[in-house]
Motif scaffolding. Structure first.
Motif, short mmCIF file in Angstrom:
data_model
loop_
_atom_site.label_atom_id
_atom_site.label_comp_id
_atom_site.label_asym_id
_atom_site.label_seq_id
_atom_site.Cartn_x
_atom_site.Cartn_y
_atom_site.Cartn_z
N ALA A 146 0.75 -1.18 -0.09
CA ALA A 146 -0.13 -0.14 -0.13
C ALA A 146 0.96 1.15 0.15
CB ALA A 146 -0.88 0.00 1.12
N ARG A 147 2.14 1.10 0.38
CA ARG A 147 2.90 2.50 0.93
C ARG A 147 3.32 2.96 -0.58
NH1 ARG A 147 7.44 0.21 4.82
NH2 ARG A 147 5.49 -0.43 5.51
N ARG A 148 3.47 2.02 -1.51
CA ARG A 148 3.87 2.40 -2.91
C ARG A 148 2.78 3.18 -3.76
NH1 ARG A 148 8.33 1.41 -0.58
NH2 ARG A 148 9.19 -0.75 -0.41
N MET B 11 7.11 -6.38 12.29
CA MET B 11 7.41 -4.88 13.04
C MET B 11 8.25 -4.38 12.03
SD MET B 11 10.45 -6.60 15.62
CE MET B 11 9.30 -7.49 16.45
N PRO B 12 8.27 -2.96 12.12
CA PRO B 12 9.13 -2.16 11.17
C PRO B 12 10.71 -1.80 11.71
CG PRO B 12 7.80 -0.79 12.58
CD PRO B 12 7.40 -2.10 12.92
N HIS B 13 11.26 -1.54 10.96
CA HIS B 13 12.73 -1.42 11.39
C HIS B 13 12.72 -0.34 12.43
CE1 HIS B 13 13.42 -3.13 7.73
NE2 HIS B 13 14.60 -3.77 8.12
N ALA B 14 11.69 0.89 12.37
CA ALA B 14 11.61 1.92 13.20
C ALA B 14 11.73 1.38 14.76
CB ALA B 14 10.30 2.43 12.98
C1 PCP Z 1 9.49 -2.38 3.38
C2 PCP Z 1 8.37 -2.80 3.93
C3 PCP Z 1 7.58 -3.25 3.15
C4 PCP Z 1 8.33 -4.01 1.98
C5 PCP Z 1 9.67 -3.67 2.55
C6 PCP Z 1 7.77 -4.05 0.68
O1 PCP Z 1 10.66 -2.28 4.00
O2 PCP Z 1 8.60 -3.80 5.10
O3 PCP Z 1 6.41 -3.77 3.34
O4 PCP Z 1 8.91 -3.94 -0.22
P1 PCP Z 1 8.76 -3.95 -1.65
O5 PCP Z 1 7.87 -2.90 -2.21
O6 PCP Z 1 10.03 -3.84 -2.21
O7 PCP Z 1 8.22 -5.26 -2.05
P2 PCP Z 1 11.17 -1.22 4.75
O8 PCP Z 1 10.47 0.12 4.31
O9 PCP Z 1 12.52 -1.09 4.74
O10 PCP Z 1 10.81 -1.44 6.11
P3 PCP Z 1 9.93 -1.44 7.61
O11 PCP Z 1 9.00 -0.24 7.18
O12 PCP Z 1 9.30 -2.64 7.49
O13 PCP Z 1 10.80 -1.13 8.30
#
Ligand code: PCP
Length: 393
Positions: free
Chosen positions: A139-141, A179-182
């Protein structure tokens, strides 16, 4: 004039009102109405080609299309949502007095092209993963207004879970996440972060520890296993590109070190830059995958809507076969063929099996006539078709 703050999206009302249309459709309606031209037409939607390397695709977006066409003075037939199809096969028809639905071509295609693109990529990733878990992480993309649509179709296409809270609400599934790296960075230490996560997070949430933030994956994995023991469901490897030399070798190392110390129960979950090819490579050694960009930003399917009949007579543009068609499928062997609709009834397959038309009523003028199954049922249909062996990647 200063820009007004706001999200740059159309509302459901604006979409239903036909405002999300290419202006040349509005002008076409103007010309036809001014000239008193009111012709009954039949138009069909097909994809003459599929994205590179795709032999098939998954038809998706029907629930939203039903919302769009529900009130129109037009008749719509289409495939069942989740049905697999090939290039050139008709997937939807819409018919009526042309100016009644002309401006809806833009949103109709938009709904089908993106939803089917996402569902197809998700199905390809699930086909590559086999029975291993695939979670939609993308979703973040994309624009947040689209996140529920993206994840609903990722789930329909075969993903085992979705990450966004709103998406989970839409499809009636608990959102999945690790869990996120954060968390590790803000706590400042992986071990303390794992402990805090375990002490505070509701017990029904699987404990999946992220093990690539500050030091080598295998040592952080052993820390997580030591700290959480039997409560640790899996470790997540989201190894940064710069350190991702041979991901398969990293996974094997982590697997070896965990098993050596009796942590065979701990799964290995991988995320970051995954698509069906990478999943196929890692599926024998990993237990689950978080897929973001390649599903949420999946290539759209290049559907086109073309008039194929005017006033009941076959009539279409160059490069397209005219007339009303049926997409026939054999109940016995699954064989498919496109045939003139007039020759569809009683059609038999070479295997002797009965053939039926997959284009079924969705809406009649003014109302939706098809029962729309829950997305869980549609997903089950997709997985069944993948298991049939007839649709491979
Ligand atoms: C991303 C996050 C997303 C993953 C990678 C999707 O990692 O975990 O869910 O990746 P992709 O778009 O390449 O398939 P980060 O943003 O590094 O990590 P996070 O927010 O989990 O710390």
């Amino acid at each position: 004039m200063a820009a007004k703050p706001g999200f740059h999206i159309a509302s459901a009302e604006e979409i239903k009102a036909g405002k999300v249309t290419d202006v040349y459709f509005q002008r076409t309606v103007e010309v036809l109405r001014r000239e008193g031209i009111h012709k009954h037409v039949l138009a069909e939607v097909r994809a003459t080609s599929l994205p590179a390397g795709y032999e098939w695709a998954v038809f998706a977006g029907v629930e939203e299309v039903a919302t769009l066409v529900g009130g129109l003075n037009a008749k719509v037939d289409c495939l069942a949502e989740g049905e697999f199809f090939r290039a050139g096969e008709p997937v939807l028809t819409i018919e009526g007095e042309y100016t009644e639905f002309c401006v809806y071509e833009t949103p109709l295609l938009g709904l089908l092209c993106q939803a089917s693109g996402i569902a197809t990529k998700a199905a390809r990733c699930k086909a590559a993963a086999g029975d291993k878990t695939v979670i939609s992480f993308g979703a973040r993309r994309m624009h947040p207004a689209l996140a529920p649509m993206i994840e609903r179709n990722a789930f329909l296409g075969g993903c085992d879970g979705v990450a966004v809270v709103k998406s989970g609400e839409l499809i009636g599934e608990e959102p999945s996440g690790t869990m996120p790296h954060a968390l590790v960075l803000v706590v400042g230490n992986a071990e303390r972060a794992f402990r805090m996560f375990d002490e505070i997070t509701p017990p029904q949430v699987k404990r999946v520890a992220l093990v690539d933030t500050l030091c080598d994956e295998k040592f952080e994995a052993l820390t997580a296993a030591r700290v959480l023991g039997d409560r640790l469901s899996a470790v997540r490897l989201d190894t940064p590109e710069s350190r991702r030399g041979n991901m398969a070798q990293i996974i094997r190392e982590v697997r070896w070190e965990l098993d050596l110390r009796g942590y065979e129960h701990v799964g290995i979950f991988v995320s970051g830059g995954l698509d069906e090819a990478k999943i196929a490579e890692l599926a024998p050694i990993a237990d689950g995958f978080g897929v973001g960009t390649s599903i949420s930003n999946a290539p759209v399917l290049n559907f086109a809507l073309d008039i194929v009949e005017v006033e009941g007579q076959p009539f279409t543009k160059r490069g397209k076969p005219s007339g009303r068609k049926a997409l026939l499928a054999c109940a016995a062997c699954g064989e498919r063929r496109v045939a003139p609709a007039a020759k569809a009834s009683g059609a038999r397959c070479a295997c002797g099996g009965e053939m039926s038309n997959l284009l079924l009523p969705l809406s009649e003028p003014g109302k939706v006539v098809r029962e729309l199954p829950p997305v869980q049922e549609l997903r089950a249909r997709v997985l069944e078709q993948l298991r049939s062996g007839r649709w491979t990647i």
